[in-house]
Scaffold this active site. Structure first.
Site, PDB file in Angstrom:
ATOM      1  N   LYS A 126       0.864  -1.184   0.000  1.00  0.00           N
ATOM      2  CA  LYS A 126       0.000   0.000   0.000  1.00  0.00           C
ATOM      3  C   LYS A 126       0.894   1.226   0.000  1.00  0.00           C
ATOM      4  O   LYS A 126       2.049   1.159   0.437  1.00  0.00           O
ATOM      5  CB  LYS A 126      -0.894   0.003   1.237  1.00  0.00           C
ATOM      6  CG  LYS A 126      -2.124   0.848   1.125  1.00  0.00           C
ATOM      7  CD  LYS A 126      -3.297   0.148   0.449  1.00  0.00           C
ATOM      8  CE  LYS A 126      -4.442   1.102   0.198  1.00  0.00           C
ATOM      9  NZ  LYS A 126      -5.638   0.429  -0.281  1.00  0.00           N
ATOM     10  N   ASP A 166      -7.084   4.551  -4.275  1.00  0.00           N
ATOM     11  CA  ASP A 166      -7.729   4.409  -2.955  1.00  0.00           C
ATOM     12  C   ASP A 166      -8.336   5.786  -2.673  1.00  0.00           C
ATOM     13  O   ASP A 166      -8.575   6.561  -3.627  1.00  0.00           O
ATOM     14  CB  ASP A 166      -6.709   3.983  -1.886  1.00  0.00           C
ATOM     15  CG  ASP A 166      -7.362   3.585  -0.561  1.00  0.00           C
ATOM     16  OD1 ASP A 166      -7.815   2.440  -0.439  1.00  0.00           O
ATOM     17  OD2 ASP A 166      -7.441   4.422   0.373  1.00  0.00           O
TER      18      ASP A 166
HETATM   19  P1  NDP Z   1     -12.948   8.071  -2.356  1.00  0.00           P
HETATM   20  O1  NDP Z   1     -11.876   9.042  -2.167  1.00  0.00           O
HETATM   21  O2  NDP Z   1     -13.521   7.855  -3.710  1.00  0.00           O
HETATM   22  O3  NDP Z   1     -14.171   8.387  -1.374  1.00  0.00           O
HETATM   23  C1  NDP Z   1     -13.997   8.417   0.008  1.00  0.00           C
HETATM   24  C2  NDP Z   1     -15.313   8.830   0.641  1.00  0.00           C
HETATM   25  O4  NDP Z   1     -15.203   8.684   2.051  1.00  0.00           O
HETATM   26  C3  NDP Z   1     -15.658  10.285   0.375  1.00  0.00           C
HETATM   27  O5  NDP Z   1     -17.049  10.428   0.381  1.00  0.00           O
HETATM   28  C4  NDP Z   1     -15.042  10.982   1.587  1.00  0.00           C
HETATM   29  O6  NDP Z   1     -15.651  12.216   1.909  1.00  0.00           O
HETATM   30  C5  NDP Z   1     -15.301   9.971   2.675  1.00  0.00           C
HETATM   31  N1  NDP Z   1     -14.269  10.103   3.713  1.00  0.00           N
HETATM   32  C6  NDP Z   1     -12.929   9.926   3.561  1.00  0.00           C
HETATM   33  N2  NDP Z   1     -12.272  10.159   4.703  1.00  0.00           N
HETATM   34  C7  NDP Z   1     -13.222  10.499   5.584  1.00  0.00           C
HETATM   35  C8  NDP Z   1     -13.174  10.871   6.942  1.00  0.00           C
HETATM   36  N3  NDP Z   1     -12.006  10.924   7.624  1.00  0.00           N
HETATM   37  N4  NDP Z   1     -14.359  11.139   7.552  1.00  0.00           N
HETATM   38  C9  NDP Z   1     -15.536  11.059   6.861  1.00  0.00           C
HETATM   39  N5  NDP Z   1     -15.631  10.722   5.573  1.00  0.00           N
HETATM   40  C10 NDP Z   1     -14.499  10.448   4.946  1.00  0.00           C
HETATM   41  O7  NDP Z   1     -12.372   6.685  -1.769  1.00  0.00           O
HETATM   42  P2  NDP Z   1     -12.854   5.203  -2.039  1.00  0.00           P
HETATM   43  O8  NDP Z   1     -14.329   5.159  -2.229  1.00  0.00           O
HETATM   44  O9  NDP Z   1     -11.981   4.631  -3.075  1.00  0.00           O
HETATM   45  O10 NDP Z   1     -12.462   4.487  -0.665  1.00  0.00           O
HETATM   46  C11 NDP Z   1     -13.363   4.362   0.435  1.00  0.00           C
HETATM   47  C12 NDP Z   1     -12.914   3.234   1.343  1.00  0.00           C
HETATM   48  O11 NDP Z   1     -12.870   2.001   0.616  1.00  0.00           O
HETATM   49  C13 NDP Z   1     -11.514   3.400   1.953  1.00  0.00           C
HETATM   50  O12 NDP Z   1     -11.515   2.783   3.236  1.00  0.00           O
HETATM   51  C14 NDP Z   1     -10.645   2.570   1.011  1.00  0.00           C
HETATM   52  O13 NDP Z   1      -9.434   2.149   1.629  1.00  0.00           O
HETATM   53  C15 NDP Z   1     -11.575   1.408   0.730  1.00  0.00           C
HETATM   54  N6  NDP Z   1     -11.289   0.627  -0.465  1.00  0.00           N
HETATM   55  C16 NDP Z   1     -11.258   1.218  -1.709  1.00  0.00           C
HETATM   56  C17 NDP Z   1     -11.027   0.453  -2.822  1.00  0.00           C
HETATM   57  C18 NDP Z   1     -11.104   1.026  -4.197  1.00  0.00           C
HETATM   58  O14 NDP Z   1     -11.074   0.229  -5.155  1.00  0.00           O
HETATM   59  N7  NDP Z   1     -11.251   2.321  -4.377  1.00  0.00           N
HETATM   60  C19 NDP Z   1     -10.717  -0.985  -2.712  1.00  0.00           C
HETATM   61  C20 NDP Z   1     -10.882  -1.510  -1.382  1.00  0.00           C
HETATM   62  C21 NDP Z   1     -11.116  -0.718  -0.312  1.00  0.00           C
HETATM   63  P3  NDP Z   1     -14.835  13.580   1.608  1.00  0.00           P
HETATM   64  O15 NDP Z   1     -14.873  13.745   0.127  1.00  0.00           O
HETATM   65  O16 NDP Z   1     -15.594  14.620   2.347  1.00  0.00           O
HETATM   66  O17 NDP Z   1     -13.447  13.368   2.149  1.00  0.00           O
END
Ligand code: NDP
Length: 445
Positions: A126, A166
């Site tokens: 990662k 991510d």
């Molecule tokens: P994105 O950046 O596309 O979206 C993240 C979302 O979560 C946004 O809505 C963001 O809101 C919110 N968010 C992030 N940090 C916080 C926080 N500290 N408090 C509240 N809301 C938060 O990321 P992904 O959708 O790709 O990833 C989401 C999760 O899924 C993570 O845990 C990631 O590790 C996991 N994941 C992702 C994969 C992928 O293929 N993308 C694969 C496997 C797991 P805001 O815009 O306001 O920050």
């Protein structure tokens, strides 16, 4: 935990001070492993677990770049290459201001077990940076990505280490990173990054894969209890890549997704989320979730409070780690939640997880439920290696089959190690045995 596992956990705490998320991820795995340790004494003799807790390589680097005002900014870049016994290191890059070494180590550790669970030939790693892409121009994001890759390129490669997206890293960032890698190496090495755009080596269904995969996994769990998503009221946290496509697949399977969120608050839409509008706001405009509510009749935005106060049958935490705590879990259980499927990595705190298990709520841990993203990245690598392009239908069918396989492996391993229906034990034991056997077979390296 056995006394040996407890002792080993204390060593992990001492050797990795202040890395709370990493400690939490390690503890969750250790708590499942007592019956495996009894069955395979040779693993302890050859210190397999000690080796799996120590990354093969950790890289920390300076990322200097110039912003639109002509000022120099300095960020910190990370790549933690955890384990390559099953294949090249594989795992995403996170750009978020909270990123530090402990974040990347927890994610890399989880990723190693997740990747083993897919049954595909991929190791675990990662990376990321404390760079915050929010509010930055495309030019600033490009400049940052180019500087980041100017160091990272020497550590990665199709057979070495294959990053992806991510939080904060989507197709735009992968494009800038791939462009710089190609320029520095003078190689069109498609398989060096996944999550690429469809016109230049990306795979259909990769964008949707993590969210779709989580819902496929949840559906398998529900089917095992004679139930399904059909007619269920669902709450999804987050509104990023994982959340949007988890909501889409849940709605396709007949559920109504009534809420989603970002770090500024949450939206309630009892009629069911309008996904075209949500995609327009989040993917095209890169806007805030509040502007969805402004444009959708009947929807409301709540700036404070917890999204988990909303009544639902199924909860899909898809935002970030430790976003769902014990208070939220108590409320969800009181409101009759039947299943919790983690789309994010480690979104439930350990106390919340215990509350769900004690209440007999179906619980899918992230390392099993969100493995569809990395599995489809491996399918992207297969297509790159064979210079081929698969259809949407075929690729989605492969994803669904992979998620069925992960569900079966977790369920069977939970049964074997005396915890039927406990997918945490199932995921941890099944992936650990696979990693341990490979680590053992490759000798002391
Ligand atoms: P994105 O950046 O596309 O979206 C993240 C979302 O979560 C946004 O809505 C963001 O809101 C919110 N968010 C992030 N940090 C916080 C926080 N500290 N408090 C509240 N809301 C938060 O990321 P992904 O959708 O790709 O990833 C989401 C999760 O899924 C993570 O845990 C990631 O590790 C996991 N994941 C992702 C994969 C992928 O293929 N993308 C694969 C496997 C797991 P805001 O815009 O306001 O920050």
């Amino acid at each position: 935990m056995t006394p040996q596992l407890q002792e080993l956990y204390e060593v992990v705490l001492r050797r990795n001070p202040g890395e709370q998320e990493f400690h939490q991820a390690v503890l969750e795995v250790f708590e499942s492993l007592a019956p495996v340790a009894r069955k395979y004494p040779e693993f302890a003799q050859t210190k397999i677990l000690e080796r799996l807790c120590e990354p093969e390589r950790q890289i920390i680097f300076r990322v200097p770049w110039v912003n639109d005002r002509g000022e120099v900014e300095i960020n910190r870049g990370f790549r933690v290459e955890f384990s390559s016994v099953l294949g090249p290191y594989k795992g995403g890059l996170r750009f978020h201001p909270t990123v530090y070494l402990g974040t990347i180590k927890f994610l890399g550790f989880e990723q190693t077990f997740k990747n083993a669970l897919t049954g595909m030939p991929i190791g675990g790693g990662k990376g990321g940076s404390d760079f915050d892409p929010k509010g930055r121009s495309d030019r600033e994001v490009m400049t940052f990505c180019q500087s980041f890759m100017t160091e990272l390129y020497r550590h990665i490669g199709e057979y070495t280490d294959v990053p992806a997206g991510d939080i904060g890293v989507g197709a735009r960032e992968i494009g800038f990173l791939f462009g710089q890698y190609k320029r520095i190496t003078n190689r069109y090495e498609s398989g060096v990054l996944t999550g690429k755009g469809l016109g230049w080596g990306g795979s259909l269904v990769r964008k949707e894969a993590t969210g779709y995969g989580a819902v496929f996994f949840g559906d398998e769990m529900l089917h095992a209890r004679g139930d399904s998503f059909d007619g269920k009221r669902v709450v999804v946290s987050g509104s990023g890549n994982v959340a949007i496509y988890a909501a889409e697949k849940a709605q396709q399977l007949g559920a109504t997704v009534v809420a989603c969120s970002d770090s500024g608050g949450y939206v309630v839409d009892d009629a069911g989320l309008d996904l075209d509008l949500l995609k327009a706001v989040k993917e095209v405009e890169r806007g805030r979730i509040s502007s969805y509510a402004d444009r959708r009749a009947g929807a409301s935005f709540v700036a404070d409070g917890s999204i988990w106060n909303i009544e639902c049958d199924i909860a899909l935490p898809c935002a970030t780690e430790n976003e769902l705590d014990d208070q939220a879990a108590i409320t969800l259980v009181k409101n009759g939640v039947q299943a919790v499927v983690e789309g994010a990595n480690m979104p439930s705190t350990p106390a919340a997880t215990r509350i769900f298990l004690d209440a007999d709520v179906l619980f899918a841990p992230g390392k099993a439920a969100n493995a569809g993203g990395v599995a489809t990245s491996a399918l992207e690598m297969q297509q790159n290696a064979s210079r081929d392009r698969w259809t949407h239908e075929y690729t989605e069918e492969r994803l669904a089959g992979i998620m069925r396989g992960i569900h079966e492996r977790c369920a069977a391993s939970a049964d074997e190690y005396g915890a039927p229906g406990n997918y945490i034990v199932g995921a941890n034991t099944s992936s650990f045995v696979q990693l341990a056997e490979a680590t053992f077979a490759l000798g002391v390296i």
